[in-house]
Write an enzyme that holds these catalytic residues in place. Sequence first.
Site, PDB file in Angstrom:
ATOM      1  N   ASN A   9       9.197  10.618  -2.986  1.00 50.42           N
ATOM      2  CA  ASN A   9       9.969   9.643  -3.943  1.00 50.42           C
ATOM      3  C   ASN A   9      10.337   8.206  -2.900  1.00 50.42           C
ATOM      4  OD1 ASN A   9      11.619   8.335  -5.425  1.00 50.42           O
ATOM      5  ND2 ASN A   9      13.347   9.680  -5.195  1.00 50.42           N
ATOM      6  N   TRP A  10       9.385   7.323  -3.245  1.00 51.67           N
ATOM      7  CA  TRP A  10       9.515   6.106  -2.504  1.00 51.67           C
ATOM      8  C   TRP A  10      10.696   5.212  -2.866  1.00 51.67           C
ATOM      9  CZ3 TRP A  10       3.815   3.724  -2.295  1.00 51.67           C
ATOM     10  CH2 TRP A  10       3.195   4.494  -1.724  1.00 51.67           C
ATOM     11  N   LYS A  11      11.561   5.639  -3.803  1.00 56.27           N
ATOM     12  CA  LYS A  11      12.389   5.190  -4.267  1.00 56.27           C
ATOM     13  C   LYS A  11      12.196   3.153  -4.569  1.00 56.27           C
ATOM     14  CE  LYS A  11      15.417   8.305  -2.461  1.00 56.27           C
ATOM     15  NZ  LYS A  11      16.648   8.846  -1.757  1.00 56.27           N
ATOM     16  N   HIS A  94      17.557  11.998 -11.141  1.00 57.27           N
ATOM     17  CA  HIS A  94      17.811  11.598  -9.912  1.00 57.27           C
ATOM     18  C   HIS A  94      19.170  11.172  -9.237  1.00 57.27           C
ATOM     19  CE1 HIS A  94      17.822  10.438  -5.502  1.00 57.27           C
ATOM     20  NE2 HIS A  94      16.569  11.155  -5.248  1.00 57.27           N
ATOM     21  N   GLU A  96      20.538   9.221  -7.720  1.00 55.90           N
ATOM     22  CA  GLU A  96      20.842   7.671  -7.786  1.00 55.90           C
ATOM     23  C   GLU A  96      20.840   7.097  -9.154  1.00 55.90           C
ATOM     24  OE1 GLU A  96      17.650   7.074  -4.803  1.00 55.90           O
ATOM     25  OE2 GLU A  96      18.783   7.919  -3.240  1.00 55.90           O
ATOM     26  N   GLU A 166      18.922  18.749  -5.078  1.00 57.23           N
ATOM     27  CA  GLU A 166      19.107  17.626  -4.236  1.00 57.23           C
ATOM     28  C   GLU A 166      20.820  17.544  -4.028  1.00 57.23           C
ATOM     29  OE1 GLU A 166      15.441  14.896  -3.800  1.00 57.23           O
ATOM     30  OE2 GLU A 166      16.746  13.946  -5.206  1.00 57.23           O
ATOM     31  N   GLY A 172      19.657  11.073   2.128  1.00 57.62           N
ATOM     32  CA  GLY A 172      19.520   9.507   2.912  1.00 57.62           C
ATOM     33  C   GLY A 172      20.644   9.777   4.013  1.00 57.62           C
ATOM     34  N   SER A 212      17.197  14.719   3.203  1.00 61.03           N
ATOM     35  CA  SER A 212      16.886  14.679   4.435  1.00 61.03           C
ATOM     36  C   SER A 212      15.877  15.782   4.893  1.00 61.03           C
ATOM     37  CB  SER A 212      18.164  14.712   5.259  1.00 61.03           C
ATOM     38  OG  SER A 212      18.927  13.655   4.973  1.00 61.03           O
ATOM     39  N   GLY A 233      12.401  11.724   0.603  1.00 67.39           N
ATOM     40  CA  GLY A 233      12.669  10.323   0.536  1.00 67.39           C
ATOM     41  C   GLY A 233      12.376   9.395   1.609  1.00 67.39           C
ATOM     42  N   GLY A 234      13.168   9.384   2.601  1.00 67.04           N
ATOM     43  CA  GLY A 234      12.795   8.468   3.787  1.00 67.04           C
ATOM     44  C   GLY A 234      11.614   8.796   4.504  1.00 67.04           C
TER      45      GLY A 234
HETATM   46  P1  13P Z   1      15.991  11.503   1.678  1.00 69.61           P
HETATM   47  O1  13P Z   1      14.833  12.446   2.161  1.00 69.61           O
HETATM   48  O2  13P Z   1      15.911  10.244   1.998  1.00 69.61           O
HETATM   49  O3  13P Z   1      17.238  12.195   2.121  1.00 69.61           O
HETATM   50  O4  13P Z   1      15.876  11.393   0.020  1.00 69.61           O
HETATM   51  C1  13P Z   1      15.926  12.475  -0.591  1.00 69.61           C
HETATM   52  C2  13P Z   1      15.793  12.171  -2.138  1.00 69.61           C
HETATM   53  O5  13P Z   1      16.442  11.468  -2.713  1.00 69.61           O
HETATM   54  C3  13P Z   1      14.244  12.497  -2.582  1.00 69.61           C
HETATM   55  O6  13P Z   1      14.295  12.310  -3.998  1.00 69.61           O
END
Ligand code: 13P
Length: 249
Positions: A9-11, A94, A96, A166, A172, A212, A233-234
């Site tokens: 997920n590149w956000k 998600h 967010e 999640e 994050g 993470s 994510g990251g």
């Molecule tokens: P991180 O891997 O950066 O914690 O993000 C997880 C995430 O929100 C994937 O959708």
Amino acid sequence: MRKHIVAGNWKMNNGLSQTQALISDLKKQIRTSDAEVMIAPSFTNLWQAFQSLRQDDIEVVAQNMHFAENGAYTGEVSPGMLKSIGVQTVILGHSERRAYFNETDESLAKKVDAALANDIRVIFCFGEELADRKSGKEEAVVGSQIKNALFHLGVNAFKKIVLAYEPVWAIGTGETASPEQAQDMHAFIRKILADKYGSEVADNVSILYGGSVKPNNAQEIFGKPDVDGGLIGGASLKAEDFFAIVNAF
Ligand code: 13P
């Protein structure tokens, strides 16, 4: 046999040239893998990503969509628009989106229905906040998120859902759920699915863990019996790290 899935997920990261560069790095890392591999770039880069990748190697998926087919919803993207460029899978719910864009169980139920009506597979995200876990309410919170947004679905519709647990406190933050915490929650989820849809359906649904996941912890987390992959994510923003996670299976 449940599918293993690793989705990046590149956000809200990467413009066009960064997207092209990251995809070209990803292509160098592709190996035959037991896992389905996906990336979710932002809307503006989906088309470019489709041009650059064979979907058999890496599937391009969307991070969100609106539930309406068209109309006066300034700034939104419809299921039909996603379908028109070849999108077959969308991430919904998600944390967010829930936290910053007021997505609720009710609006998510509508989005889920709209995706399925358009034959788009859903990666449905949910997870508790730190306060919920500290007060021992994590199962109640997760259970109600799943029930409220998904349990109106019939069995056949439900089979098109991939779940992504999640925990908000692990996204994050560099803090992960321990492999045992992830396993316990995934087993709980599978149990409520078995109660609702029967054990065969519950045994076949892929439940991903997100929060993470990094190259150094992926193997241990993916080693748990009810963890079928990850939403990353990251670490999905670097091809080497992302594929180290994919190859953890
Ligand atoms: P991180 O891997 O950066 O914690 O993000 C997880 C995430 O929100 C994937 O959708």
